[in-house]
Design a protein around this motif. Structure first.
Motif, short mmCIF file in Angstrom:
data_model
loop_
_atom_site.label_atom_id
_atom_site.label_comp_id
_atom_site.label_asym_id
_atom_site.label_seq_id
_atom_site.Cartn_x
_atom_site.Cartn_y
_atom_site.Cartn_z
N LEU A 282 -20.76 -42.35 -96.05
CA LEU A 282 -20.38 -41.07 -96.72
C LEU A 282 -20.11 -41.22 -98.12
CD1 LEU A 282 -17.86 -39.86 -93.92
CD2 LEU A 282 -20.34 -39.36 -94.02
N TYR B 129 -23.32 -33.80 -97.70
CA TYR B 129 -23.46 -34.00 -96.18
C TYR B 129 -22.21 -33.34 -95.61
CZ TYR B 129 -19.23 -37.04 -97.57
OH TYR B 129 -18.05 -37.32 -98.37
N ALA C 188 -19.95 -34.35 -92.05
CA ALA C 188 -19.71 -35.39 -91.07
C ALA C 188 -18.56 -34.78 -90.11
CB ALA C 188 -19.37 -36.62 -91.99
#
Length: 273
Positions: free
Chosen positions: A113, A235, A237
Motif C-alpha cells: 500500500l 488504491y 484496500a
C-alpha cells in the motif's frame, strides 16, 4: 511553555519532569486533528511534549519536502493555547548524523500500500520516531488513525523493541463537509477540494453498504471506485488490523483504505469497521 531546539536543552527540560509524559510528534502546520491529539495528551498526563519537525528521510525524491507547509509561529501559538509544556523544534542537523545506524520498516507492513507507492517512506518514519522516543522518553504517544498503516507499524516497532511507551490511536478529525484534515489540504484549489470530497463520500457509502449487510470486498470496492470516478484513485484496500487483504469485510476487524490524487495533491483516508 518552553521551546527548545537542541538535544541538550530537550534533555535538560525532560529531566525536570516528574509524573507521566504524553508525546505528540508532528511535522507542524498544526490543525484541529493535531489539536485533538494534544488535548487528549493534556487530559491524560502530567506533562505534554510536542515535536515539530519536517522529517526529510520520509520524503521520496520529487515529493513535497521543500514546499511542505511550515508555520512555526502559528504552531507555537496553538501549542501554547493547548497547554503544551515543552515544544521541541529541532533542525535536521540535530537529529541526523553521517553513517548512522538505521532502522527498516517490517518486510510486509512496510512495503504494501503506502510502502509500495512510497518506497522507503516508512523506513524514515520508524527512524525518526525511534529517535524522538529515545529523546522524549514518553509514557504515552498519540497518533491519528488517518495514517493507519503508519500507526500499525509504530505499534509493532514499540512491541518488537520492547519500548516502554503506549501508542494511543486517535480518531480521524474531519471538516464539516467530511474531508479528512491534512496539512496537505492547503494545496487544493476550491475545485480540487470539491472533487476531493468524493473520497470521504466513497468511504461513507462503503460503511452504509456494510451496515446494510454487504460483506463482499469486491462489491464494496467497485462501488467506492464509482463514487470516486472524478479523481485519480491509486488504491482501495480492504484489510484486517494487520493489513492482510480480506475478501469479506468483518465488523470490528476490517479497515477500508483509500489513496488518491486530486490534481497534484496526494490524499489518504480510511474507515475502521
Amino acid at each position: 511553555m518552553k521551546i527548545v531546539r537542541t538535544i541538550q536543552a530537550l534533555r535538560e527540560e525532560r529531566g525536570k519532569m516528574e509524573g507521566s509524559v504524553g508525546f505528540v510528534p508532528t511535522m507542524g502546520a498544526l490543525h484541529a486533528g493535531h489539536l485533538s491529539l494534544i488535548r487528549r495528551a493534556r487530559e491524560e498526563n502530567d506533562h505534554v511534549v510536542v515535536s515539530v519537525f519536517v522529517n526529510p528521510t520520509q520524503f521520496l525524491p520529487g515529493e513535497d519536502l521543500e514546499k511542505y507547509p511550515r508555520r512555526e509561529e502559528a504552531d507555537r501559538l496553538i501549542c501554547e493555547k493547548a497547554g503544551v509544556d515543552l515544544l521541541f523544534m529541532p533542525d535536521a542537523s540535530a537529529i541526523y548524523h553521517e553513517d548512522e545506524v538505521t532502522l527498516k520498516a517490517p518486510a510486509y507492513l512496510g512495503y504494501i500500500l503506502e510502502g509500495h507507492r512510497r518506497p522507503g517512506h516508512f523506513d524514515g518514519v520508524v527512524q525518526v520516531v525511534m529517535k524522538l522516543f529515545g529523546l522524549v522518553q514518553p509514557d504515552f504517544a498519540y497518533f491519528g488513525k488517518k495514517d493507519a498503516q503508519q500507526l500499525r507499524i509504530l505499534q509493532k516497532m514499540a512491541e518488537d523493541f520492547f519500548l516502554p511507551v503506549t501508542i494511543v490511536p486517535m480518531e480521524t478529525v474531519r471538516e464539516e463537509d467530511g474531508l479528512a484534515l491534512s496539512s496537505r489540504n492547503v494545496y487544493l484549489s476550491p475545485e480540487e477540494r470539491r472533487r476531493a470530497l468524493s473520497i470521504s463520500k466513497a468511504l461513507k457509502r462503503a460503511s452504509k453498504m456494510v451496515m446494510a449487510g454487504e460483506r463482499s470486498a469486491e462489491a464494496i470496492e467497485a462501488e467506492m471506485r464509482e463514487v470516486m470516478r472524478g479523481i485519480d484513485v491509486e488504491y482501495v484496500a480492504i484489510v484486517d488490523r494487520d493489513f492482510r487483504p480480506q475478501e469479506r469485510v468483518e465488523l470490528k476487524k476490517s479497515i477500508i483504505l483509500v489513496a488518491a490524487r486530486v490534481g497534484a495533491t496526494r490524499l489518504i483516508d480510511n474507515i475502521w469497521l
